[in-house]
Design a protein around this motif. Structure first.
Motif, mmCIF file in Angstrom:
data_model
loop_
_atom_site.group_PDB
_atom_site.id
_atom_site.type_symbol
_atom_site.label_atom_id
_atom_site.label_comp_id
_atom_site.label_asym_id
_atom_site.label_seq_id
_atom_site.Cartn_x
_atom_site.Cartn_y
_atom_site.Cartn_z
ATOM 1 N N LYS A 38 0.936 -1.242 0.039
ATOM 2 C CA LYS A 38 -0.103 0.068 -0.017
ATOM 3 C C LYS A 38 1.290 1.137 -0.102
ATOM 4 N N ALA A 39 2.036 0.957 -0.545
ATOM 5 C CA ALA A 39 2.624 2.404 -0.606
ATOM 6 C C ALA A 39 2.263 3.541 -1.537
ATOM 7 N N GLY A 40 2.648 4.245 -0.973
ATOM 8 C CA GLY A 40 2.301 6.105 -1.810
ATOM 9 C C GLY A 40 1.150 6.228 -0.824
ATOM 10 N N GLN A 41 -0.111 5.263 -0.745
ATOM 11 C CA GLN A 41 -1.592 5.708 0.308
ATOM 12 C C GLN A 41 -0.968 6.534 2.368
ATOM 13 N N SER A 42 -2.014 7.466 2.102
ATOM 14 C CA SER A 42 -1.748 7.018 3.669
ATOM 15 C C SER A 42 -2.315 6.906 4.315
ATOM 16 N N MET A 43 -2.117 6.780 5.750
ATOM 17 C CA MET A 43 -2.469 5.987 6.261
ATOM 18 C C MET A 43 -4.565 6.178 7.042
ATOM 19 N N SER A 44 -4.965 6.969 6.587
ATOM 20 C CA SER A 44 -6.414 7.490 6.780
ATOM 21 C C SER A 44 -7.172 7.106 5.500
ATOM 22 N N ALA A 45 -6.124 6.808 4.424
ATOM 23 C CA ALA A 45 -6.930 5.578 3.362
ATOM 24 C C ALA A 45 -6.825 4.480 3.558
ATOM 25 N N VAL A 46 -6.317 3.645 4.123
ATOM 26 C CA VAL A 46 -6.178 2.440 4.548
ATOM 27 C C VAL A 46 -7.163 1.747 6.004
ATOM 28 N N PHE A 47 -6.712 3.051 6.637
ATOM 29 C CA PHE A 47 -7.436 3.262 8.545
ATOM 30 C C PHE A 47 -8.176 4.054 8.417
ATOM 31 N N PRO A 48 -9.561 4.430 7.952
ATOM 32 C CA PRO A 48 -9.945 5.472 8.366
ATOM 33 C C PRO A 48 -10.111 6.437 10.104
ATOM 34 N N HIS A 49 -10.068 5.182 10.701
ATOM 35 C CA HIS A 49 -10.247 5.421 11.820
ATOM 36 C C HIS A 49 -9.426 6.324 12.388
ATOM 37 N N LEU A 50 -7.895 6.254 12.046
ATOM 38 C CA LEU A 50 -6.490 7.266 11.659
ATOM 39 C C LEU A 50 -6.253 8.429 11.383
ATOM 40 N N ARG A 51 -8.264 8.345 11.156
ATOM 41 C CA ARG A 51 -7.937 9.991 10.149
ATOM 42 C C ARG A 51 -7.591 11.545 10.646
ATOM 43 N N HIS A 52 -7.689 11.612 12.175
ATOM 44 C CA HIS A 52 -7.303 12.736 12.829
ATOM 45 C C HIS A 52 -6.216 12.668 13.322
ATOM 46 N N LEU A 53 -5.683 11.663 12.991
ATOM 47 C CA LEU A 53 -3.730 11.689 13.131
ATOM 48 C C LEU A 53 -2.970 12.435 12.526
ATOM 49 N N ASP A 54 -1.826 13.112 12.718
ATOM 50 C CA ASP A 54 -0.835 13.192 11.683
ATOM 51 C C ASP A 54 0.016 12.727 11.644
ATOM 52 N N LEU A 55 0.054 11.939 10.442
ATOM 53 C CA LEU A 55 1.141 10.850 9.789
ATOM 54 C C LEU A 55 1.718 10.918 8.876
ATOM 55 N N PRO A 56 3.071 10.655 8.532
ATOM 56 C CA PRO A 56 3.032 9.806 6.845
ATOM 57 C C PRO A 56 2.787 8.975 7.002
ATOM 58 N N ASP A 57 2.673 9.019 4.863
ATOM 59 C CA ASP A 57 2.075 9.066 4.227
ATOM 60 C C ASP A 57 3.350 7.033 4.604
ATOM 61 N N LEU A 58 2.054 5.592 3.833
ATOM 62 C CA LEU A 58 3.062 4.660 3.591
ATOM 63 C C LEU A 58 3.930 5.013 2.826
ATOM 64 N N ARG A 59 5.070 4.326 3.310
ATOM 65 C CA ARG A 59 6.276 4.059 1.889
ATOM 66 C C ARG A 59 6.249 2.614 1.634
ATOM 67 N N LYS A 60 7.845 2.122 1.026
ATOM 68 C CA LYS A 60 7.548 1.072 0.550
ATOM 69 C C LYS A 60 9.795 1.054 1.615
ATOM 70 N N ILE A 61 9.699 -0.171 2.129
ATOM 71 C CA ILE A 61 10.146 0.050 3.377
ATOM 72 C C ILE A 61 12.226 0.150 2.835
ATOM 73 N N ASP A 62 12.363 0.026 1.616
ATOM 74 C CA ASP A 62 13.359 -0.116 0.841
ATOM 75 C C ASP A 62 13.467 1.680 0.112
ATOM 76 N N GLU A 63 12.710 2.938 0.776
ATOM 77 C CA GLU A 63 12.895 3.876 0.723
ATOM 78 C C GLU A 63 12.688 5.081 1.855
ATOM 79 N N ILE A 64 12.359 4.142 3.247
ATOM 80 C CA ILE A 64 12.814 4.457 4.580
ATOM 81 C C ILE A 64 14.269 5.194 5.017
ATOM 82 N N ASP A 65 14.520 6.472 5.247
ATOM 83 C CA ASP A 65 15.526 6.611 5.755
ATOM 84 C C ASP A 65 16.223 5.849 7.275
ATOM 85 N N PHE A 66 16.750 4.819 7.593
ATOM 86 C CA PHE A 66 17.053 4.553 8.881
ATOM 87 C C PHE A 66 17.675 5.363 9.995
ATOM 88 N N SER A 67 18.520 5.928 9.218
ATOM 89 C CA SER A 67 19.179 6.973 10.201
ATOM 90 C C SER A 67 18.780 8.122 11.252
#
Length: 342
Positions: A38-67
């Motif tokens: 579901k990379a590229g989607q917002s968390m609120s699109a996947v789980f509407p019950h979390l719509r009120h939260l300011d969250l980063p969008d979903l990303r592919k794991i290899d695109e995350i900067d873990f530093s």
């Protein structure tokens, strides 16, 4: 100080539960959410019950900067988790919610999960994540392996009793009722509403349920000899909750006393007054486990019942409890939510 965390597998039930719990945690900030499908989607699109939260969008794991990430929760399927964790930075602290690092012996993992362990060197570092019994090891761990939700429920009821020799370890019958969310969010025909509702059935009967491996590992270590409980799970048409009924040989009053003393200082495990029984509805959405003890009608036998929420105390809440320890935060932070009732 605010610690930046990442959640991999954020589009699953346990990932969403982690977001719900961490949203009000004063010491943690969700910096990255990974979910390949579901990379590229917002968390609120996947789980509407979390719509009120300011969250980063979903990303592919290899695109995350873990530093800049201080701790990573991995809520990925087994087999996938070990491969992903093996590729993460070696200084990153990790709480894994899958089954991949629960079993200390890689041969046992292959036996129960059907494929060779892909990261046996990492397995040697892993600490079993049943917080109340591995607290000191978890504080200093780099990798913590969360327990199975069924395994956690049965262990809360039985570990102190086996350790104190308050019951006959050769005669334990564990009957477990499990809610459907424990099977994950993937589409399966047998989990459709029409297939599941208005019914109730046993599954993995005999010796095939994978959480048996955790019971074997942990109970045998406590007893100093092989212990093999008789265990049958049942799928109930409910979204959340596990109710574990243990039939044991021992004095009920002593059993109640041992459990009461064992959990006297534990914030999340509550032993009820003698003869009172727990219910999944009284722990729903919380990090609490309730335990009740009653004497059987036959002398020398007792019934021990434990209830918890499989997504919270059985998985994501346990993971956050462990993360608090690893980050030197108060263990209960973000977890004192009252159960949802009715």
């Amino acid at each position: 100080m605010t610690h930046k965390i990442a959640i991999l597998g954020a589009s699953g039930y346990t990932g969403a539960e982690l977001v719900r719990l961490i949203a009000t945690h004063p010491g943690l900030e969700i910096a990255a959410l990974g979910a390949n499908a579901k990379a590229g989607q917002s968390m609120s699109a996947v789980f509407p019950h979390l719509r009120h939260l300011d969250l980063p969008d979903l990303r592919k794991i290899d695109e995350i900067d873990f530093s800049a990430i201080d701790l990573c929760f991995c809520a990925l399927p087994h087999k996938t988790s070990q491969e992903v964790i093996a590729a993460l930075p070696r200084d990153l602290r990790i709480v894994d919610l899958s089954a991949d690092f629960r079993l200390r012996d890689p041969a046992e993992y292959e036996k129960w999960y059907g494929n060779p362990h892909a990261a046996p060197e990492l397995q040697k570092q892993a600490v079993y994540g049943l917080t109340e019994f591995y607290r000191d090891q978890i504080r200093n761990a780099r990798l913590v392996a969360g327990t199975g939700c069924n395994a956690a429920t049965g262990q809360y009821a039985l570990r102190p009793l086996i350790a104190a020799e308050a019951i006959d370890s050769d005669h334990i019958v564990l009957d477990m009722k499990c809610a459907v969310s424990g099977a994950g969010r993937s589409l399966r025909e047998n989990l459709l509403h029409a297939e599941l509702s208005e019914g109730y059935h046993a599954y993995a009967v005999g010796s095939v349920h994978r959480h048996m491996a955790e019971f074997d590992q942990e109970f045998s270590a406590l007893a100093g000899r092989p212990v093999a409980v008789q265990f049958t799970p049942h799928l109930m048409p409910a979204n959340r909750g596990i109710l574990a009924t243990s039939y044991v040989h021992g004095d009920a009053a002593q059993i109640h006393r041992v459990l009461t003393e064992a959990y006297a200082d534990e914030p999340f495990v509550h032993v009820l007054p003698y003869g009172e029984q727990p219910s999944t509805r009284h722990v729903r959405g919380s990090n609490f486990c309730h335990i009740g003890v009653t004497a059987d009608r036959a002398p020398g036998r007792a019934i021990v019942i434990a209830a918890l929420d499989n997504l919270t105390k059985g998985s994501s809440g346990q993971a956050l409890q462990n993360a608090n320890l690893m980050l030197d935060l108060e263990e209960t932070t973000g977890l004192m939510l009252a159960p949802c009732f009715p």
